[in-house]
Design a protein around this motif. Sequence first.
Motif, PDB file in Angstrom:
ATOM      1  N   THR B 295     -42.545  10.267  41.002  1.00 13.97           N
ATOM      2  CA  THR B 295     -43.004  11.236  39.323  1.00 13.97           C
ATOM      3  C   THR B 295     -44.248  11.692  39.268  1.00 13.97           C
ATOM      4  O   THR B 295     -43.748  13.290  38.661  1.00 13.97           O
ATOM      5  CB  THR B 295     -44.739   9.700  39.145  1.00 13.97           C
ATOM      6  OG1 THR B 295     -43.274   8.512  39.217  1.00 13.97           O
ATOM      7  CG2 THR B 295     -44.328   9.360  37.600  1.00 13.97           C
ATOM      8  N   ASP B 296     -44.518  12.207  40.216  1.00 15.60           N
ATOM      9  CA  ASP B 296     -45.042  13.460  41.283  1.00 15.60           C
ATOM     10  C   ASP B 296     -45.039  14.651  40.785  1.00 15.60           C
ATOM     11  O   ASP B 296     -44.823  15.947  40.618  1.00 15.60           O
ATOM     12  CB  ASP B 296     -46.107  13.335  42.316  1.00 15.60           C
ATOM     13  CG  ASP B 296     -47.016  14.480  42.245  1.00 15.60           C
ATOM     14  OD1 ASP B 296     -47.695  14.548  40.577  1.00 15.60           O
ATOM     15  OD2 ASP B 296     -47.647  14.730  43.286  1.00 15.60           O
ATOM     16  N   ASP B 300     -37.243  12.359  36.406  1.00 12.41           N
ATOM     17  CA  ASP B 300     -36.615  11.136  35.263  1.00 12.41           C
ATOM     18  C   ASP B 300     -37.391  10.179  35.371  1.00 12.41           C
ATOM     19  O   ASP B 300     -36.373   9.681  36.916  1.00 12.41           O
ATOM     20  CB  ASP B 300     -35.817  11.401  34.616  1.00 12.41           C
ATOM     21  CG  ASP B 300     -35.128  11.041  33.601  1.00 12.41           C
ATOM     22  OD1 ASP B 300     -36.201  11.378  32.287  1.00 12.41           O
ATOM     23  OD2 ASP B 300     -34.621   9.608  33.229  1.00 12.41           O
ATOM     24  N   GLY B 301     -37.616   8.855  34.997  1.00 14.83           N
ATOM     25  CA  GLY B 301     -37.577   7.803  35.514  1.00 14.83           C
ATOM     26  C   GLY B 301     -36.507   7.072  35.637  1.00 14.83           C
ATOM     27  O   GLY B 301     -36.563   6.068  36.535  1.00 14.83           O
ATOM     28  N   TYR B 302     -35.414   7.549  34.564  1.00 13.15           N
ATOM     29  CA  TYR B 302     -34.208   6.567  34.980  1.00 13.15           C
ATOM     30  C   TYR B 302     -33.702   7.342  36.345  1.00 13.15           C
ATOM     31  O   TYR B 302     -32.804   6.570  37.142  1.00 13.15           O
ATOM     32  CB  TYR B 302     -32.826   7.309  33.493  1.00 13.15           C
ATOM     33  CG  TYR B 302     -33.229   5.873  33.145  1.00 13.15           C
ATOM     34  CD1 TYR B 302     -33.315   4.842  32.955  1.00 13.15           C
ATOM     35  CD2 TYR B 302     -33.694   6.675  31.664  1.00 13.15           C
ATOM     36  CE1 TYR B 302     -33.675   3.868  31.938  1.00 13.15           C
ATOM     37  CE2 TYR B 302     -34.444   5.843  30.710  1.00 13.15           C
ATOM     38  CZ  TYR B 302     -34.614   3.835  30.526  1.00 13.15           C
ATOM     39  OH  TYR B 302     -34.445   3.824  29.878  1.00 13.15           O
ATOM     40  N   VAL B 303     -33.296   8.569  36.580  1.00 12.76           N
ATOM     41  CA  VAL B 303     -33.152   9.575  37.443  1.00 12.76           C
ATOM     42  C   VAL B 303     -33.716   8.659  38.806  1.00 12.76           C
ATOM     43  O   VAL B 303     -33.417   8.564  40.080  1.00 12.76           O
ATOM     44  CB  VAL B 303     -33.326  10.557  37.649  1.00 12.76           C
ATOM     45  CG1 VAL B 303     -32.773  11.495  39.130  1.00 12.76           C
ATOM     46  CG2 VAL B 303     -32.587  11.954  36.319  1.00 12.76           C
ATOM     47  N   THR B 304     -34.805   8.488  39.004  1.00 16.20           N
ATOM     48  CA  THR B 304     -35.530   7.179  40.239  1.00 16.20           C
ATOM     49  C   THR B 304     -35.118   6.284  39.925  1.00 16.20           C
ATOM     50  O   THR B 304     -34.907   6.334  41.592  1.00 16.20           O
ATOM     51  CB  THR B 304     -37.403   8.149  39.864  1.00 16.20           C
ATOM     52  OG1 THR B 304     -37.992   8.420  38.915  1.00 16.20           O
ATOM     53  CG2 THR B 304     -38.275   7.025  41.116  1.00 16.20           C
ATOM     54  N   ILE B 305     -34.468   5.351  39.354  1.00 20.56           N
ATOM     55  CA  ILE B 305     -34.387   4.043  39.426  1.00 20.56           C
ATOM     56  C   ILE B 305     -32.135   4.612  40.899  1.00 20.56           C
ATOM     57  O   ILE B 305     -32.281   3.561  41.367  1.00 20.56           O
ATOM     58  CB  ILE B 305     -34.011   3.406  38.325  1.00 20.56           C
ATOM     59  CG1 ILE B 305     -35.399   2.975  37.465  1.00 20.56           C
ATOM     60  CG2 ILE B 305     -33.322   2.810  37.853  1.00 20.56           C
ATOM     61  CD1 ILE B 305     -34.971   2.732  35.909  1.00 20.56           C
ATOM     62  N   GLY B 306     -32.130   5.675  39.554  1.00 20.14           N
ATOM     63  CA  GLY B 306     -30.909   6.223  40.578  1.00 20.14           C
ATOM     64  C   GLY B 306     -31.317   6.204  41.629  1.00 20.14           C
ATOM     65  O   GLY B 306     -30.038   5.742  42.648  1.00 20.14           O
TER      66      GLY B 306
END
Lengths: 234, 344, 394, 239, 288
Positions: B295-296, B300-306
Amino acid sequence: MIAIDNLVVQFGGVKPINELTATLAAPIAGLIGPNGAGKTTLLNVLSGFVRPARGSVALNGEQLLDLAPLQRVRAGLRRSFQTEQVVEDLTVSGNLAAIADHVVAPLNRAAAIDAALAFVGLRPVTDKLGQSLNLFQRRLVELGKCVIGNPRLILLDEPAAGLTEEEGGMFRELVLRIPAEVGAQVLVIDHDVELIRAMCSETMVLDYGKLLALGPTEAVLADPNVRRAYLGEF
Amino acid sequence: MTSQQTIQALPERVPGARFPKQLLQVPATMALFAAVVTCLANSYWLSAATSAVALSLSVAGLAILYGQLGLVSLCQFALVGVGGWVTLRVGHAFHPPFEISLLAGGIVASVVGLAFGLPALRLRGLYLALVTLMLAGAFQIIISAWGFPDGGNGFLGRADGSGRAMLPRPEIAEGAVGYFLYVCLAATIALLIAQWHKLGRPGRAWALIRKGETVAIASGVNVLTYKAWAFALSGFLAGVSGALLAGNVGQLDGRAFGAFESLNLFALAIVGGVYNWYGALIAGLLLRAVPALLTDLGIDGYVTIGIFGVALFQALATAPSGIAGQIASLIARLRFGSAKERVR
Amino acid sequence: AASCGDNTGKAATGEPIVIGAITGKTGPDDFSNSTKAAKAYFDCLNANGGIKGRPVKYLVEDDQWNPETAAQLAAKLVNDEKAVLMVGNSSFVECGANADFYKKSGIVVVAGVGVPRECFFAENYAATNAGPRVSTLGAMGYALDQLKAKSVVCIGPNIPNVGTWSCDGIKSLAKEKGFTAETILMDPGTADSTSIILQAAASKPDVIILGLPKGVTIPLLTAAEEQGLNQTIKFLSAASAYDLSVPGTIGAGWDGNFYVNMEFNDLEAATPDNQNWLAVMDKYGQPSDPRDTFAQAGYLAARIAEKALMSLDPKDITRESTSAAIRQVKGFASDIFCAPWYFGDGQPRHNANSTTRMAVSEGGKWKVISDCAPSPDPELADIRAFEKSAGIAP
Amino acid sequence: MAAISSVVVKNLAVERGGKRVIHDVSFAIKSGEITALLGANGAGKSSTVMALAGVLPIAGGRMRLDATSLTGLSPDRIRRAGLALVPEGHRVLGQLSVEDNILVAAFDGSPSARREGLERAYEIFPELAQRKRQLASDLSGGQKQMVAMAQAFIAKPGFMVVDELSLGLAPAVVKRLAEALKIAAQNGIGVLLIEQFANLALDLADHAMVMERGRLVYDGASTTLRANPEILHGAYLAS
Amino acid sequence: MTFLPFLISGLGIGAVYALSGVGLVILFRATGVLNFAFGAFGAIGAHCAWQLLEWKMPLSVAILAAVVVSTAISFLYGRIFAPMLSHRDTVVRAVGTLAPALVLIALMGIIWGELPRRLQFPTDQMFVSLFGVRLTYTRIIAILLAVVMVGSITLLLNRTRLGLDMRALANDRDLSAILGVRILYTETAAWVITGIFSGFAGLLLADLVRLQGTFLTLLVIPAIAAAILGQLRSLWETAVAGLLIGIAEAALTPVGWISPYRAAAPFIIALVAVTILGSTAKAVLKDR
Ligand SMILES: Nc1ncnc2c1ncn2[C@@H]1O[C@H](COP(=O)(O)OP(=O)(O)OP(=O)(O)O)[C@@H](O)[C@H]1O
Ligand SMILES: Nc1ncnc2c1ncn2[C@@H]1O[C@H](COP(=O)(O)OP(=O)(O)OP(=O)(O)O)[C@@H](O)[C@H]1O
Ligand SMILES: [Mg+2]
Ligand SMILES: [Mg+2]
């Protein structure tokens, strides 16, 4: 002394033990019979993992079937399994401590473990993990577990299976010392007739859940019925 | 199950010893960790690290069940929720010292964990895992309908009025740094308790149960009691974890305790490593610090999930005993190596 | 052409003014349109002289619908980044998690889209939108006045401070006006929409009012259409369903049968400020940024912030001075609002936007069908009283 | 199978748990012959045959069945190439019936050929015929070993590798099995046998090998070994 | 209030649970993997179908594309990734499937976002009326698909060579390899079969429930309730359990205060069933 009276075990349609009545009094008694004769099942009845449909079993006059499996262990019943069950990620002494925790008073535990290690001769590998032991050592650990905490009856299910003749011989010597040094009666299953002959003064033969023969080992092994059904001689 | 896992780099056990020396590792490592974070972190990272340490306790509970007994609980995050719920409820209703609310949270979660475990005591393997997942699913629906208490009256403690009441932090640890150190201390104590269990009599009994229940019984182990104790302990750790989490933010939200979170927690527990105590800390960091980092970095949130999905698989496939297991074998190799040097 | 700030056409180069925002992007729904629009406006502002030469550094964070994350991000923006103001926030979880923290830190939030009750019942938090309750009741007012509804069923999510809040409003209005009202609270995660619709239809209402996120609204409408209820019952929704894609998605079966409340002006209205919004989006936003009601909210929040900051000495822009300036905002007029926006200094809660319009689905588009009307929400009594006392409303 | 075929192992090395347990082992077994592999517990017999069957990864060396290289092949491909392993410890597919257990090992051939193979297996082990519908997990230890042997017979392999032949089997069954193996060898199958009872193994075998601490220490005629029991004793005591 | 309409509407949601539950059990029976990504495989296919329909492609092309995409992804995971975890215990293998689920959620989020969409089939407009409730053909097709799948997979598992190999594999992968079962081939076949099934199921679920990536992915969790009632073994029991759970959940709708909690029905039913049947369940593994 084990007194079995009219014992019946039923799994669905099959009766692996069928109206068995027998008394085993020898300090080391043998149990043989063809594959599937019900030997392991009988051991399971004695140790409480199988509930018989009928019949009774008494150990030194005490009714065994009334006790839960755990109570039987506390009362001095020990057993080994047909496939060895050493815990891989406990050390040798850890494996022994695992049973000592429950059957030996806290203060005597360390001594009891050490005595068992000495008895089976595993002191040199006390701190080795179970996973790195060879089969003979594993069988010895199993035997060590059986002699902890004043056992009264030790049940061994094919304890020497897979051992070479030499190892089997060493194992036999250990078992022979049990009645005198540990004070427990031993009931042993094995398919190695020579081993049975050397260890057991009395032998019971099961065949399809029925008693085929019972008596002094030599006599039993000479019995033509036994020779035919078990040894495959004609 | 048939396929037996090869377990590498297991910690050695010393039977019989009263206070095994390995236990000292726990406070030493935690102190170092706390010092580093306190010196380096800003508000954001401090908050993330606090959550991470708090959550590592719930992972420690999972590690007991899975690493010791081979039992899988997929409702651990729900128990974190239970602990948090009770802590907030007790805190808002009676305003006791924080420690009382925390213990209440831990104890109730432990009881619930036991109750959750009871139907499952006879089950094993995947079937048990799925049954506990059902509990997590049911909890999710009930708690999202009730909501977390926010200072109101009544059993549910919903104010439904102006502003939410926040749970005050312990008096000795009001500030962010103070509270972080407080959480680290609580975590150290709880991890010590867990580790002490592992090295002692319960640990041996659990190892036997994992090997097979008949074997355990034949060795005189009261299987039901030891299993129940493991569930209770694991629930307690989860509850304390929830309580510490509640103290961090001052409140909690029901939607954060879904069944998928429990699944995720279990996955990360495996990735962190369930056979070493510090696997729990690693898993806690993976759960909170790594997303915080992404996040820092503005990812992107979805990329993080991926990324999480890919990393999860990578870790599962390449490190069977988790990151902690790899660290342990690295340490072992270094020690072994230097021992050899000395001999020469 | 886009008009922003002083319209100097020169980029601002001074020391940046840090403004933060928290939005719920990743999760059950994407609420980030508000901050996207605010970002576009601030970009436009920075390209046009900024706040008297100082550019705005606008930091947007995604709370991923997780209150714990929302709290972490608030700490980051307020403590670590030293933001002077929060603008354009739109999140389902942020208000509850952070309202207290904002108050303690002395920072004010001019939010874009507030959803749960906490967003409208906090001292330092003022949203430009009307909120689900006011919006739901706005729809109810239309149902009473124009559709002559006598009995109504309100469906809301069983999320505390959201579903009950809206549907309780309908209940208390029902008591006041004497129509029958029923409430159904549903788990937004349920897969079984048909049963909810059947349950709602069982009491044979004239209208069914939905106060749900659009992700849940559409399956319910689908199930209702499957059962043929679109022909017999009128469906209304809070502003959450006012999205350009909705009429097309639900299809022709709902032409003239699905009404939605609008918190702001028609998205395509030819009025000056609305056109400016669209121009800003075209010039400074991404083509993919939605031009929807959330975006209007964010645009307005940014403009309100700009106006307040412009009133300050550029050398003295601190959190305190900014907060004070925002508190003084009053009579902020835009044709996107029905009525001028104000903060309401000293008030324990804020809900300036309480006058709404209605639209109906038709031919794959929304058709505006009503003028601005005050929401008949009984809970707005305190707001109305303040407005009267402060001379804001007649 | 008219032509003589053979399995050749060259310089085999195996590691387990990071430790080398098999060092540079080379040997060959021929079709139509029974070879006994003897040695104390932990000498590395199982490790050798498991590596041969592709179950354990190898750390060095090559293996061949006639012209086919077995090095690095997966266990199922080695089995299909004609080398069948009966692993140690009577493992069976516990959740399948006895009959399914046997049939699954008959990977080739028409349904009627499989039926035939099944009948043949039941001939050797009539015990199993009575229990063909029973779940294999409910069998007794010896019965499981019979299933494992039947699985090898039905595959009609060129080579059969049996780890712990008599394990858990009653003497009468061992006799029948020994007979069956002899017939198999006469029909051109190559048999490699690990057996705890050296005498039984040497009676059966034409050829014998002895392992000691991961190395091959004897490779020759079984009669020679029988005549010189000290070789075997040395190996047994070595561990 | 009468229950009858809710029984019929429960048939609809029951079909959803049955389809997903059966999909889970099929793969589990064949490979020993519980696929948490089953919903995600279907969802991505359904999204592709939606996209093609947006581009005005014919419905048949869209359906075909959906099934092909779901199958291809299932194939890829089953052929390349699942074998890497094959030696681990069942739970880890199940947890491994969270990875593709997360990646697909991310992919769908990035490409399509969480905007609610609607996937419609002509069968939505056709219905039979029962007790005043319309049962659309789509729902009937879903129930039929579940039944057909159960029937054909049961035949496959019990009557064919491939089925026997699959059962062996699921029981003990290593031993099966030693016995000559072609592991990769058999496993891949199983993943392809579930892939096809997930494609069809995904299309139907998107139509019946909603076309939203995360939502469809998480739908496996209540579907697991049906799989538990089928003891992870019986396809028939799973399908029937799925239908019954759906009906029970729907039937609770008019029951006053329970109504808001009724989404918990699948979970509670599974728990109660396990508690009652628990000790007798076949899935209670035995020791040797
Ligand atoms: N759960 C069960 N259901 C049906 N039959 C069973 C079950 N358990 C065991 N049997 C049958 O009971 C019989 C006795 O088995 P048991 O294990 O006692 O034999 P055993 O004498 O120990 O044989 P072995 O020497 O081969 O170990 C076997 O024929 C076995 O197939
Ligand atoms: N999983 C393992 N990890 C580490 N070492 C192992 C493992 N399995 C076996 N070993 C070691 O490998 C060596 C060879 O073992 P192997 O099983 O091949 O012997 P064996 O001759 O077949 O003996 P047995 O008669 O006991 O079957 C032994 O020293 C053993 O301790
Ligand atoms: Mg036996
Ligand atoms: Mg061996």
